[in-house]
Design a protein around this motif. Sequence first.
Motif, PDB file in Angstrom:
ATOM      1  N   ALA A 277      -3.329  11.198   0.889  1.00  0.00           N
ATOM      2  CA  ALA A 277      -4.978  12.113   0.258  1.00  0.00           C
ATOM      3  C   ALA A 277      -4.031  13.065  -0.710  1.00  0.00           C
ATOM      4  O   ALA A 277      -4.903  13.307  -2.143  1.00  0.00           O
ATOM      5  N   ALA A 278      -3.527  14.237  -0.550  1.00  0.00           N
ATOM      6  CA  ALA A 278      -2.968  15.047  -1.173  1.00  0.00           C
ATOM      7  C   ALA A 278      -2.667  14.661  -2.341  1.00  0.00           C
ATOM      8  O   ALA A 278      -2.869  15.650  -3.692  1.00  0.00           O
ATOM      9  N   LEU A 279      -0.776  14.105  -2.691  1.00  0.00           N
ATOM     10  CA  LEU A 279      -0.531  13.227  -3.042  1.00  0.00           C
ATOM     11  C   LEU A 279      -1.656  12.962  -4.126  1.00  0.00           C
ATOM     12  O   LEU A 279      -1.471  12.151  -5.915  1.00  0.00           O
ATOM     13  N   HIS A 280      -2.342  12.012  -4.163  1.00  0.00           N
ATOM     14  CA  HIS A 280      -3.835  11.314  -4.460  1.00  0.00           C
ATOM     15  C   HIS A 280      -4.428  12.156  -5.560  1.00  0.00           C
ATOM     16  O   HIS A 280      -5.231  11.589  -6.854  1.00  0.00           O
ATOM     17  N   THR A 281      -4.786  13.422  -4.635  1.00  0.00           N
ATOM     18  CA  THR A 281      -5.627  14.061  -5.575  1.00  0.00           C
ATOM     19  C   THR A 281      -4.867  14.866  -6.632  1.00  0.00           C
ATOM     20  O   THR A 281      -4.696  15.241  -7.534  1.00  0.00           O
ATOM     21  N   LEU A 282      -2.965  15.192  -6.334  1.00  0.00           N
ATOM     22  CA  LEU A 282      -2.288  15.933  -7.564  1.00  0.00           C
ATOM     23  C   LEU A 282      -2.159  14.784  -8.470  1.00  0.00           C
ATOM     24  O   LEU A 282      -1.663  15.389  -9.566  1.00  0.00           O
ATOM     25  N   LEU A 283      -1.601  14.014  -8.017  1.00  0.00           N
ATOM     26  CA  LEU A 283      -1.618  12.595  -8.778  1.00  0.00           C
ATOM     27  C   LEU A 283      -1.844  11.502  -8.836  1.00  0.00           C
ATOM     28  O   LEU A 283      -1.477  10.340  -8.316  1.00  0.00           O
ATOM     29  N   PRO A 284      -3.199  11.334  -9.525  1.00  0.00           N
ATOM     30  CA  PRO A 284      -4.188  10.409  -9.464  1.00  0.00           C
ATOM     31  C   PRO A 284      -3.863   9.183 -10.582  1.00  0.00           C
ATOM     32  O   PRO A 284      -2.962   9.097 -11.467  1.00  0.00           O
TER      33      PRO A 284
ATOM     34  N   VAL B 117       9.974  16.066   5.164  1.00  0.00           N
ATOM     35  CA  VAL B 117      10.412  16.053   6.327  1.00  0.00           C
ATOM     36  C   VAL B 117       8.526  16.910   6.933  1.00  0.00           C
ATOM     37  O   VAL B 117       8.349  17.460   6.583  1.00  0.00           O
ATOM     38  N   ILE B 118       8.378  15.455   7.599  1.00  0.00           N
ATOM     39  CA  ILE B 118       6.761  16.467   7.779  1.00  0.00           C
ATOM     40  C   ILE B 118       7.059  15.712   9.169  1.00  0.00           C
ATOM     41  O   ILE B 118       7.119  15.199  10.516  1.00  0.00           O
ATOM     42  N   GLU B 119       5.124  16.568  10.436  1.00  0.00           N
ATOM     43  CA  GLU B 119       4.546  15.687  11.065  1.00  0.00           C
ATOM     44  C   GLU B 119       4.199  14.964  11.087  1.00  0.00           C
ATOM     45  O   GLU B 119       3.459  14.186   9.904  1.00  0.00           O
ATOM     46  N   THR B 120       4.250  13.041  12.042  1.00  0.00           N
ATOM     47  CA  THR B 120       3.529  12.535  11.749  1.00  0.00           C
ATOM     48  C   THR B 120       2.579  11.669  12.711  1.00  0.00           C
ATOM     49  O   THR B 120       2.869  12.426  13.705  1.00  0.00           O
ATOM     50  N   GLY B 121       1.650  10.824  12.837  1.00  0.00           N
ATOM     51  CA  GLY B 121       0.978  10.422  13.888  1.00  0.00           C
ATOM     52  C   GLY B 121      -0.053  11.471  14.167  1.00  0.00           C
ATOM     53  O   GLY B 121      -0.967  10.761  15.569  1.00  0.00           O
ATOM     54  N   ALA B 122      -0.166  12.502  13.171  1.00  0.00           N
ATOM     55  CA  ALA B 122      -1.375  12.916  13.762  1.00  0.00           C
ATOM     56  C   ALA B 122      -2.407  13.129  12.295  1.00  0.00           C
ATOM     57  O   ALA B 122      -3.285  14.543  12.679  1.00  0.00           O
TER      58      ALA B 122
ATOM     59  N   ASP C  94      -1.135  10.129   6.496  1.00  0.00           N
ATOM     60  CA  ASP C  94      -2.784  10.132   5.969  1.00  0.00           C
ATOM     61  C   ASP C  94      -2.576  11.663   4.466  1.00  0.00           C
ATOM     62  O   ASP C  94      -3.439  10.680   3.637  1.00  0.00           O
ATOM     63  N   ASP C  95      -2.824  12.568   5.705  1.00  0.00           N
ATOM     64  CA  ASP C  95      -3.315  13.998   4.993  1.00  0.00           C
ATOM     65  C   ASP C  95      -1.944  13.431   3.212  1.00  0.00           C
ATOM     66  O   ASP C  95      -3.030  14.323   2.527  1.00  0.00           O
ATOM     67  N   LEU C  96      -0.315  14.279   3.403  1.00  0.00           N
ATOM     68  CA  LEU C  96      -0.126  13.866   2.956  1.00  0.00           C
ATOM     69  C   LEU C  96      -0.260  12.825   1.486  1.00  0.00           C
ATOM     70  O   LEU C  96      -0.126  12.966   0.080  1.00  0.00           O
TER      71      LEU C  96
ATOM     72  N   THR D 257       1.082  -1.076   0.300  1.00  0.00           N
ATOM     73  CA  THR D 257      -0.352   0.207   0.300  1.00  0.00           C
ATOM     74  C   THR D 257       0.968   1.064   0.203  1.00  0.00           C
ATOM     75  O   THR D 257       1.767   1.220   0.133  1.00  0.00           O
ATOM     76  N   GLU D 258       0.512   2.700  -0.304  1.00  0.00           N
ATOM     77  CA  GLU D 258       1.080   3.425  -0.389  1.00  0.00           C
ATOM     78  C   GLU D 258       1.434   4.016   1.304  1.00  0.00           C
ATOM     79  O   GLU D 258       0.464   3.687   1.523  1.00  0.00           O
ATOM     80  N   THR D 259       2.292   4.355   1.312  1.00  0.00           N
ATOM     81  CA  THR D 259       3.113   4.462   2.767  1.00  0.00           C
ATOM     82  C   THR D 259       3.384   5.764   3.210  1.00  0.00           C
ATOM     83  O   THR D 259       4.340   6.151   2.003  1.00  0.00           O
ATOM     84  N   VAL D 260       4.062   6.450   4.287  1.00  0.00           N
ATOM     85  CA  VAL D 260       5.042   7.331   4.179  1.00  0.00           C
ATOM     86  C   VAL D 260       5.143   6.568   5.988  1.00  0.00           C
ATOM     87  O   VAL D 260       4.815   6.139   6.797  1.00  0.00           O
ATOM     88  N   THR D 261       6.814   6.224   5.253  1.00  0.00           N
ATOM     89  CA  THR D 261       7.272   5.623   6.974  1.00  0.00           C
ATOM     90  C   THR D 261       8.086   5.905   7.529  1.00  0.00           C
ATOM     91  O   THR D 261       9.358   7.473   6.594  1.00  0.00           O
ATOM     92  N   ASP D 262       8.506   5.841   9.042  1.00  0.00           N
ATOM     93  CA  ASP D 262       9.291   7.605   9.682  1.00  0.00           C
ATOM     94  C   ASP D 262      10.801   6.613   9.892  1.00  0.00           C
ATOM     95  O   ASP D 262      10.894   5.436  10.124  1.00  0.00           O
ATOM     96  N   LEU D 263      11.411   7.819   9.449  1.00  0.00           N
ATOM     97  CA  LEU D 263      12.990   6.997   9.277  1.00  0.00           C
ATOM     98  C   LEU D 263      13.942   7.304  10.562  1.00  0.00           C
ATOM     99  O   LEU D 263      15.158   7.872  10.320  1.00  0.00           O
TER     100      LEU D 263
END
Length: 141
Positions: free
Chosen positions: A68-75, A55-60, A64-66, A17-23
Amino acid sequence: MPGSFSTTTLQITTGSTETVTDLTAACERFLQQSANGRDGLLNVFVPHATAGIAVIETGAGSDDDLLAALHTLLPSDDRWQHRHGTPGHGRDHVLPALVPPHATLPVIGGRLELGTWQSVCLVDTNVDNADRQVRLSFLGC
């Protein structure tokens, strides 16, 4: 200056699945081993044509918003010229233009200098490739 540069490669499995993984924790562990209390720069680089570093906030909900925004910008549809892989995979090849494949961050006294809510994250929208590498490089003085 001997010992002023060190590097390592992380092996990350992102799944199907599409992911944002905290490093962030991995970056901090790397700096504990390589920075030795020195000031310098940490470069985080993903050598893939379909992933980026943010470099973003995670966990709040921001991660997921990122996505969703990428899905809107890049369907994920058939508009893309690059057509191999799953339907809409061409969008994954445009992602690094919006979420670059690298970030260079300050290190002070051997510690990563992030803002209170900032995390270093791998952004991966490519569901066709779950195996990722992330190169961490420290240049210190």
